[in-house]
Design a protein around this motif. Structure first.
Motif, PDB file in Angstrom:
ATOM      1  N   PRO B  82     -21.480   7.694   3.739  1.00 14.35           N
ATOM      2  CA  PRO B  82     -20.759   7.149   4.903  1.00 14.35           C
ATOM      3  C   PRO B  82     -19.291   7.549   4.947  1.00 14.35           C
ATOM      4  O   PRO B  82     -18.736   7.771   6.025  1.00 14.35           O
ATOM      5  N   GLY B  83     -18.686   7.681   3.787  1.00 13.25           N
ATOM      6  CA  GLY B  83     -17.276   8.073   3.726  1.00 13.25           C
ATOM      7  C   GLY B  83     -17.015   9.507   4.148  1.00 13.25           C
ATOM      8  O   GLY B  83     -15.852   9.894   4.307  1.00 13.25           O
ATOM      9  N   ASP B  84     -18.061  10.265   4.355  1.00 12.56           N
ATOM     10  CA  ASP B  84     -17.891  11.642   4.831  1.00 12.56           C
ATOM     11  C   ASP B  84     -17.690  11.702   6.337  1.00 12.56           C
ATOM     12  O   ASP B  84     -17.337  12.762   6.870  1.00 12.56           O
ATOM     13  N   SER B  85     -17.929  10.609   7.023  1.00 10.99           N
ATOM     14  CA  SER B  85     -17.718  10.576   8.470  1.00 10.99           C
ATOM     15  C   SER B  85     -16.243  10.811   8.776  1.00 10.99           C
ATOM     16  O   SER B  85     -15.371  10.077   8.304  1.00 10.99           O
ATOM     17  N   ALA B  86     -15.976  11.844   9.553  1.00  9.89           N
ATOM     18  CA  ALA B  86     -14.587  12.236   9.850  1.00  9.89           C
ATOM     19  C   ALA B  86     -14.641  13.440  10.781  1.00  9.89           C
ATOM     20  O   ALA B  86     -15.718  13.927  11.136  1.00  9.89           O
ATOM     21  N   VAL B  87     -13.468  13.925  11.153  1.00 13.03           N
ATOM     22  CA  VAL B  87     -13.372  15.195  11.878  1.00 13.03           C
ATOM     23  C   VAL B  87     -12.984  16.262  10.865  1.00 13.03           C
ATOM     24  O   VAL B  87     -12.071  16.069  10.057  1.00 13.03           O
ATOM     25  N   TYR B  88     -13.689  17.367  10.899  1.00 10.89           N
ATOM     26  CA  TYR B  88     -13.457  18.456   9.966  1.00 10.89           C
ATOM     27  C   TYR B  88     -12.872  19.652  10.709  1.00 10.89           C
ATOM     28  O   TYR B  88     -13.386  20.063  11.760  1.00 10.89           O
ATOM     29  N   PHE B  89     -11.790  20.189  10.150  1.00  8.20           N
ATOM     30  CA  PHE B  89     -11.124  21.350  10.731  1.00  8.20           C
ATOM     31  C   PHE B  89     -11.151  22.512   9.753  1.00  8.20           C
ATOM     32  O   PHE B  89     -10.899  22.332   8.555  1.00  8.20           O
ATOM     33  N   CYS B  90     -11.396  23.698  10.281  1.00  5.96           N
ATOM     34  CA  CYS B  90     -11.142  24.887   9.481  1.00  5.96           C
ATOM     35  C   CYS B  90      -9.779  25.438   9.909  1.00  5.96           C
ATOM     36  O   CYS B  90      -9.312  25.193  11.031  1.00  5.96           O
ATOM     37  N   ALA B  91      -9.143  26.147   9.014  1.00  2.42           N
ATOM     38  CA  ALA B  91      -7.846  26.747   9.307  1.00  2.42           C
ATOM     39  C   ALA B  91      -7.765  28.089   8.607  1.00  2.42           C
ATOM     40  O   ALA B  91      -8.330  28.275   7.523  1.00  2.42           O
ATOM     41  N   GLU B  92      -7.075  29.033   9.240  1.00  2.00           N
ATOM     42  CA  GLU B  92      -6.903  30.346   8.634  1.00  2.00           C
ATOM     43  C   GLU B  92      -5.422  30.659   8.523  1.00  2.00           C
ATOM     44  O   GLU B  92      -4.607  30.214   9.346  1.00  2.00           O
ATOM     45  N   ASN B  93      -5.099  31.421   7.498  1.00  2.00           N
ATOM     46  CA  ASN B  93      -3.726  31.859   7.320  1.00  2.00           C
ATOM     47  C   ASN B  93      -3.497  33.068   8.213  1.00  2.00           C
ATOM     48  O   ASN B  93      -4.015  34.148   7.949  1.00  2.00           O
ATOM     49  N   SER B  94      -2.709  32.854   9.258  1.00  2.00           N
ATOM     50  CA  SER B  94      -2.486  33.934  10.219  1.00  2.00           C
ATOM     51  C   SER B  94      -1.360  34.858   9.787  1.00  2.00           C
ATOM     52  O   SER B  94      -1.006  35.785  10.485  1.00  2.00           O
ATOM     53  N   GLY B  95      -0.799  34.589   8.639  1.00  2.00           N
ATOM     54  CA  GLY B  95       0.317  35.397   8.154  1.00  2.00           C
ATOM     55  C   GLY B  95       1.570  34.559   8.035  1.00  2.00           C
ATOM     56  O   GLY B  95       1.732  33.575   8.721  1.00  2.00           O
ATOM     57  N   ALA B  96       2.430  34.889   7.142  1.00  2.00           N
ATOM     58  CA  ALA B  96       3.689  34.167   6.937  1.00  2.00           C
ATOM     59  C   ALA B  96       3.459  32.679   6.688  1.00  2.00           C
ATOM     60  O   ALA B  96       4.266  31.844   7.112  1.00  2.00           O
ATOM     61  N   GLN B  97       2.355  32.376   6.015  1.00  2.00           N
ATOM     62  CA  GLN B  97       2.055  30.982   5.650  1.00  2.00           C
ATOM     63  C   GLN B  97       1.950  30.050   6.844  1.00  2.00           C
ATOM     64  O   GLN B  97       2.278  28.879   6.761  1.00  2.00           O
ATOM     65  N   LYS B  98       1.541  30.571   7.994  1.00  2.00           N
ATOM     66  CA  LYS B  98       1.304  29.720   9.150  1.00  2.00           C
ATOM     67  C   LYS B  98      -0.196  29.581   9.330  1.00  2.00           C
ATOM     68  O   LYS B  98      -0.923  30.568   9.458  1.00  2.00           O
ATOM     69  N   LEU B  99      -0.648  28.345   9.338  1.00  2.00           N
ATOM     70  CA  LEU B  99      -2.069  28.084   9.502  1.00  2.00           C
ATOM     71  C   LEU B  99      -2.425  27.908  10.969  1.00  2.00           C
ATOM     72  O   LEU B  99      -1.721  27.210  11.703  1.00  2.00           O
ATOM     73  N   VAL B 100      -3.534  28.515  11.376  1.00  2.00           N
ATOM     74  CA  VAL B 100      -4.098  28.319  12.703  1.00  2.00           C
ATOM     75  C   VAL B 100      -5.340  27.467  12.545  1.00  2.00           C
ATOM     76  O   VAL B 100      -6.230  27.803  11.759  1.00  2.00           O
ATOM     77  N   PHE B 101      -5.404  26.369  13.293  1.00  2.00           N
ATOM     78  CA  PHE B 101      -6.492  25.417  13.163  1.00  2.00           C
ATOM     79  C   PHE B 101      -7.526  25.593  14.260  1.00  2.00           C
ATOM     80  O   PHE B 101      -7.191  25.943  15.399  1.00  2.00           O
ATOM     81  N   GLY B 102      -8.780  25.307  13.925  1.00  2.00           N
ATOM     82  CA  GLY B 102      -9.855  25.274  14.891  1.00  2.00           C
ATOM     83  C   GLY B 102      -9.877  23.938  15.618  1.00  2.00           C
ATOM     84  O   GLY B 102      -9.039  23.070  15.394  1.00  2.00           O
ATOM     85  N   GLN B 103     -10.883  23.775  16.477  1.00  2.00           N
ATOM     86  CA  GLN B 103     -10.932  22.607  17.345  1.00  2.00           C
ATOM     87  C   GLN B 103     -11.496  21.363  16.676  1.00  2.00           C
ATOM     88  O   GLN B 103     -11.367  20.287  17.211  1.00  2.00           O
ATOM     89  N   GLY B 104     -12.110  21.475  15.560  1.00  2.00           N
ATOM     90  CA  GLY B 104     -12.617  20.301  14.866  1.00  2.00           C
ATOM     91  C   GLY B 104     -14.056  19.959  15.198  1.00  2.00           C
ATOM     92  O   GLY B 104     -14.509  20.138  16.338  1.00  2.00           O
ATOM     93  N   THR B 105     -14.782  19.489  14.218  1.00  2.00           N
ATOM     94  CA  THR B 105     -16.143  18.966  14.389  1.00  2.00           C
ATOM     95  C   THR B 105     -16.168  17.540  13.891  1.00  2.00           C
ATOM     96  O   THR B 105     -15.759  17.268  12.763  1.00  2.00           O
ATOM     97  N   ARG B 106     -16.657  16.645  14.735  1.00  2.00           N
ATOM     98  CA  ARG B 106     -16.766  15.235  14.332  1.00  2.00           C
ATOM     99  C   ARG B 106     -18.115  15.031  13.658  1.00  2.00           C
ATOM    100  O   ARG B 106     -19.166  15.188  14.278  1.00  2.00           O
ATOM    101  N   LEU B 107     -18.086  14.704  12.381  1.00  2.00           N
ATOM    102  CA  LEU B 107     -19.301  14.465  11.600  1.00  2.00           C
ATOM    103  C   LEU B 107     -19.543  12.963  11.514  1.00  2.00           C
ATOM    104  O   LEU B 107     -18.657  12.209  11.111  1.00  2.00           O
ATOM    105  N   THR B 108     -20.734  12.552  11.905  1.00  2.00           N
ATOM    106  CA  THR B 108     -21.138  11.148  11.823  1.00  2.00           C
ATOM    107  C   THR B 108     -22.303  11.032  10.869  1.00  2.00           C
ATOM    108  O   THR B 108     -23.300  11.762  11.018  1.00  2.00           O
ATOM    109  N   ILE B 109     -22.189  10.141   9.899  1.00  2.00           N
ATOM    110  CA  ILE B 109     -23.260   9.915   8.939  1.00  2.00           C
ATOM    111  C   ILE B 109     -24.003   8.644   9.359  1.00  2.00           C
ATOM    112  O   ILE B 109     -23.429   7.556   9.399  1.00  2.00           O
ATOM    113  N   ASN B 110     -25.266   8.787   9.655  1.00  2.00           N
ATOM    114  CA  ASN B 110     -26.088   7.656  10.095  1.00  2.00           C
ATOM    115  C   ASN B 110     -26.758   6.984   8.890  1.00  2.00           C
ATOM    116  O   ASN B 110     -27.284   7.681   8.022  1.00  2.00           O
ATOM    117  N   PRO B 111     -26.738   5.644   8.832  1.00  2.00           N
ATOM    118  CA  PRO B 111     -27.335   4.948   7.680  1.00  2.00           C
ATOM    119  C   PRO B 111     -28.852   5.029   7.674  1.00  2.00           C
ATOM    120  O   PRO B 111     -29.475   5.296   8.681  1.00  2.00           O
TER     121      PRO B 111
END
Lengths: 113, 111
Positions: B82-111
């Motif tokens: 259940p504690g895994d329920s959250a929004v998950y983002f991937c990010a890539e290093n676009s250069g010069a230590q600047k991260l570019v983030f994706g749009q996110g996936t909302r993960l829901t854990i059903n009991p």
């Protein structure tokens, strides 16, 4: 346990007010960042700094300004807040050298009425 | 321009099952990728990272896979809780230590 602190956590202000969002980190990181995030959406970089007296604009245009007078402190200022500034503002830091993940604060949720 | 995106905005899995969250990136020069977990009212929390000279990296209950040929990144979470329920983002290093983030996936854990 957060080593990067943002205050206030929530802020509701009227249009035209000047505000400063505070960000401090105790990890001695040289690099610091401000991201803007609408609820559930991706993060957009608005400002970053590679060290004291270094500030750069990010990929997303922002009317805010930042300063970096001390390593541990990276405040963000809006001279005249507008409703379009309503968003969450996330501060992050990372050490110099090599690839390393950013450490984020818990954000300031700003509402401009 | 460069961008990082996720295939699905939401994902629901049963507690105890494995989950896979996918991410596509467009900058073939990116050499460092990170997965973050964001719970409600909190900032993103680092989960796992991978450099472009690797195609797989494992952590505690999590595995990141990188396919540079098709510019695809995935996060596998084993035996979801259940504690895994959250929004998950991937990010890539676009250069010069600047991260570019994706749009996110909302993960829901059903009991």
């Amino acid at each position: 346990e957060a080593d990067i602190y943002q205050t206030p956590r929530y802020l509701v202000i009227g249009t035209g007010k000047k505000i400063t969002l505070e960000c401090s980190q105790t990890m001695g990181h040289d690099k610091m960042y401000w991201y803007q995030q609408d609820p559930g959406m991706e993060l957009h970089l608005i400002h970053y700094s590679y060290g004291v007296n270094s500030t750069e604009k990010g990929d997303l245009s922002s009317e805010s300004t930042v300063s970096r007078i001390r390593t541990e402190h990276f405040p963000l200022t809006l001279e005249s807040a507008r409703p379009s500034h309503t968003s969450q503002y996330l501060c992050a830091s990372s050490p110099t050298g090599g690839d390393s993940p950013l450490h984020f604060g818990n954000g300031t949720r700003l509402t401009v009425t | 321009g460069e961008s990082v995106g996720l295939h699905l905005p939401t994902l629901s899995v049963q507690e105890g099952d494995n989950s896979i969250i996918n991410c596509a990136y467009s900058n073939s020069a990116s050499d460092y990728f990170i997965w973050y977990k964001q719970e409600s009212g909190k900032g993103p929390q680092f989960i796992i990272d991978i450099r472009s000279n690797m195609d797989k990296r494992q952590g505690q209950r999590v595995t990141v896979l990188l396919n540079k040929t098709v510019k695809h990144l995935s996060l596998q979470i084993a035996a979801t809780q259940p504690g895994d329920s959250a929004v998950y983002f991937c990010a890539e290093n676009s250069g010069a230590q600047k991260l570019v983030f994706g749009q996110g996936t909302r993960l829901t854990i059903n009991p």
